[in-house]
Scaffold this motif. Structure first.
Motif, mmCIF file in Angstrom:
data_model
loop_
_atom_site.group_PDB
_atom_site.id
_atom_site.type_symbol
_atom_site.label_atom_id
_atom_site.label_comp_id
_atom_site.label_asym_id
_atom_site.label_seq_id
_atom_site.Cartn_x
_atom_site.Cartn_y
_atom_site.Cartn_z
ATOM 1 N N ASP A 70 0.808 -1.223 0.000
ATOM 2 C CA ASP A 70 0.000 0.000 0.000
ATOM 3 C C ASP A 70 0.840 1.272 0.000
ATOM 4 O OD1 ASP A 70 -2.293 -1.522 0.063
ATOM 5 O OD2 ASP A 70 -2.584 -1.349 2.226
ATOM 6 N N TYR A 71 1.981 1.253 0.709
ATOM 7 C CA TYR A 71 2.741 2.477 0.926
ATOM 8 C C TYR A 71 4.231 2.321 0.629
ATOM 9 C CZ TYR A 71 -1.538 3.310 3.590
ATOM 10 O OH TYR A 71 -2.847 3.419 3.970
ATOM 11 N N GLY A 72 4.608 1.266 -0.054
ATOM 12 C CA GLY A 72 6.024 1.041 -0.307
ATOM 13 C C GLY A 72 6.537 1.791 -1.524
ATOM 14 N N VAL A 73 7.807 2.192 -1.470
ATOM 15 C CA VAL A 73 8.487 2.793 -2.613
ATOM 16 C C VAL A 73 9.808 2.049 -2.816
ATOM 17 C CG1 VAL A 73 7.448 5.068 -2.286
ATOM 18 C CG2 VAL A 73 9.614 4.545 -1.187
ATOM 19 N N PRO A 74 10.186 1.813 -4.076
ATOM 20 C CA PRO A 74 11.443 1.107 -4.318
ATOM 21 C C PRO A 74 12.646 1.985 -3.957
ATOM 22 C CG PRO A 74 10.093 1.256 -6.331
ATOM 23 C CD PRO A 74 9.471 2.132 -5.307
ATOM 24 N N VAL A 75 13.595 1.389 -3.251
ATOM 25 C CA VAL A 75 14.867 2.030 -2.964
ATOM 26 C C VAL A 75 15.965 1.016 -3.282
ATOM 27 C CG1 VAL A 75 13.976 3.610 -1.216
ATOM 28 C CG2 VAL A 75 14.736 1.340 -0.535
ATOM 29 N N ARG A 76 17.200 1.459 -3.249
ATOM 30 C CA ARG A 76 18.301 0.583 -3.643
ATOM 31 C C ARG A 76 18.356 -0.686 -2.802
ATOM 32 N NH1 ARG A 76 24.051 3.347 -4.401
ATOM 33 N NH2 ARG A 76 22.752 4.343 -6.002
ATOM 34 N N ARG B 275 14.412 -6.980 15.370
ATOM 35 C CA ARG B 275 15.869 -7.038 15.527
ATOM 36 C C ARG B 275 16.446 -8.303 14.891
ATOM 37 N NH1 ARG B 275 14.951 -5.169 20.860
ATOM 38 N NH2 ARG B 275 15.272 -7.294 21.645
ATOM 39 N N GLN B 276 15.752 -9.417 15.057
ATOM 40 C CA GLN B 276 16.224 -10.664 14.447
ATOM 41 C C GLN B 276 16.265 -10.546 12.932
ATOM 42 O OE1 GLN B 276 14.217 -14.296 15.705
ATOM 43 N NE2 GLN B 276 14.642 -15.271 13.723
ATOM 44 N N TRP B 277 15.206 -9.984 12.342
ATOM 45 C CA TRP B 277 15.184 -9.830 10.886
ATOM 46 C C TRP B 277 16.244 -8.840 10.406
ATOM 47 C CZ3 TRP B 277 9.147 -9.683 10.634
ATOM 48 C CH2 TRP B 277 8.652 -10.998 10.542
ATOM 49 N N GLU B 278 16.516 -7.819 11.212
ATOM 50 C CA GLU B 278 17.589 -6.886 10.843
ATOM 51 C C GLU B 278 18.946 -7.593 10.869
ATOM 52 O OE1 GLU B 278 15.773 -2.555 12.259
ATOM 53 O OE2 GLU B 278 16.941 -3.761 13.677
ATOM 54 N N GLU B 279 19.161 -8.426 11.868
ATOM 55 C CA GLU B 279 20.426 -9.172 11.945
ATOM 56 C C GLU B 279 20.574 -10.142 10.780
ATOM 57 O OE1 GLU B 279 20.178 -10.998 15.742
ATOM 58 O OE2 GLU B 279 20.526 -9.123 16.866
ATOM 59 N N GLU B 280 19.444 -10.685 10.289
ATOM 60 C CA GLU B 280 19.470 -11.639 9.184
ATOM 61 C C GLU B 280 19.469 -10.952 7.824
ATOM 62 O OE1 GLU B 280 15.992 -13.902 10.005
ATOM 63 O OE2 GLU B 280 16.916 -15.095 11.601
ATOM 64 N N GLY B 281 19.340 -9.609 7.807
ATOM 65 C CA GLY B 281 19.324 -8.877 6.546
ATOM 66 C C GLY B 281 17.982 -8.850 5.843
ATOM 67 N N VAL B 282 16.943 -9.312 6.531
ATOM 68 C CA VAL B 282 15.598 -9.297 5.939
ATOM 69 C C VAL B 282 15.046 -7.873 5.940
ATOM 70 C CG1 VAL B 282 13.236 -10.183 6.133
ATOM 71 C CG2 VAL B 282 15.190 -11.659 6.689
ATOM 72 N N LEU B 283 15.295 -7.146 7.023
ATOM 73 C CA LEU B 283 14.862 -5.754 7.156
ATOM 74 C C LEU B 283 16.069 -4.851 7.358
ATOM 75 C CD1 LEU B 283 11.842 -6.007 9.655
ATOM 76 C CD2 LEU B 283 11.725 -5.921 7.159
ATOM 77 N N THR B 284 15.950 -3.618 6.867
ATOM 78 C CA THR B 284 16.915 -2.571 7.189
ATOM 79 C C THR B 284 16.114 -1.312 7.492
ATOM 80 O OG1 THR B 284 17.137 -1.842 4.886
ATOM 81 C CG2 THR B 284 18.668 -3.552 5.651
ATOM 82 N N LYS B 285 16.805 -0.221 7.752
ATOM 83 C CA LYS B 285 16.128 1.054 7.979
ATOM 84 C C LYS B 285 16.747 2.118 7.087
ATOM 85 C CE LYS B 285 14.379 0.235 12.630
ATOM 86 N NZ LYS B 285 14.438 0.607 14.064
ATOM 87 N N ASP B 286 15.897 3.037 6.651
ATOM 88 C CA ASP B 286 16.337 4.125 5.787
ATOM 89 C C ASP B 286 15.557 5.370 6.197
ATOM 90 O OD1 ASP B 286 17.268 5.761 3.796
ATOM 91 O OD2 ASP B 286 16.101 4.843 2.195
ATOM 92 N N ALA B 287 16.260 6.381 6.666
ATOM 93 C CA ALA B 287 15.628 7.632 7.100
ATOM 94 C C ALA B 287 14.549 7.379 8.143
ATOM 95 C CB ALA B 287 15.042 8.381 5.892
ATOM 96 N N GLY B 288 14.803 6.419 9.045
ATOM 97 C CA GLY B 288 13.871 6.142 10.114
ATOM 98 C C GLY B 288 12.698 5.273 9.731
#
Length: 231
Positions: A168-174, A204-217
């Motif tokens: 619904d609200y996603g935008v493609p980023v690198r 946090r687990q998904w961030e450690e596994e590279g599934v999620l990251t953060k960009d501009a909060g």
């Protein structure tokens, strides 16, 4: 905040699925009587129990729909963005608002008075059908969310929620797909029916596994295939 001009208001109405069956003359009639409202981030737009005043079309920005439980906890029900509408149930039954609506960011809103919209419904069967379809989709989504809470584990519930938000609200980023809507981990926890601590731990687990990251909060889904909701 810049106030949308007439062309921008017309475009917002035409973009909203519920109004796509209207003739240009109907759109013009709505715009001639509709009231523009602005809301800054964190402003309360509607409170639960407020008297019905009509339907609100979100032209720009996003809003949070929520309620406060008897023990004082805020529960997020949904997040709505540009092209979506508020107040459709109260519009039909004349009952007070059933939830609180708060601006998550600066918003431009178009208020359509109840009597005017009911007159449109009486003379436009296609618009009635679109409104019925719109209400049915919202009910199905609410039912699906309740079913998820009843039968799915937390990782799957959270993954499905993130996938819906990305759609619904996603935008493609690198690095993947960034979810533009701002939701606190408290909001996420109420939407999936879990404690904030458990949601924090899973993120946090998904961030450690590279599934999620953060960009501009904001959360970014970096590896959608790793989310259990897509299996």
């Amino acid at each position: 905040m810049k106030v949308p001009d007439h062309d921008a208001r017309r475009a917002a109405l035409v973009r909203a699925p519920i109004f796509q069956s209207l003739q240009p003359s109907d759109i013009d009639a709505i715009l001639a009587r509709a009231i523009m409202r602005r809301a800054a981030r964190n402003d309360v737009i509607l409170r639960r129990g407020d008297a019905n005043s009509g339907m609100i079309v979100i032209m720009t920005g996003r809003v949070r729909i929520g309620v406060v439980s008897e023990d004082g906890k805020e529960v997020t029900l949904s997040v709505l963005g540009a092209g979506e509408v508020l107040g459709e149930m109260s519009l039909l039954d004349g009952e007070p608002c059933s939830a609180d609506v708060t601006a998550q960011e600066d918003c431009a809103l178009l208020l359509i008075e109840r009597g005017q919209f009911l007159n449109l419904l009486r003379g436009n069967s296609e618009l009635c059908l679109r409104l019925m379809s719109f209400l049915t989709r919202r009910l199905r989504r609410a039912n699906a969310a309740l079913e998820d809470m009843a039968v799915l584990d937390l990782p799957t519930r959270l993954a499905r929620l993130l996938s819906r938000l990305a759609a619904d609200y996603g935008v493609p980023v690198r690095s993947g797909t960034r979810i533009e809507v701002r939701l606190s981990q408290k909001d996420l926890s109420t939407l999936v029916g879990a404690s904030r601590e458990k949601v924090n731990r899973q993120i946090r687990q998904w961030e450690e596994e590279g599934v999620l990251t953060k960009d501009a909060g904001r959360l970014v889904i970096a590896d959608a295939r790793a989310l259990p909701s897509l299996h």
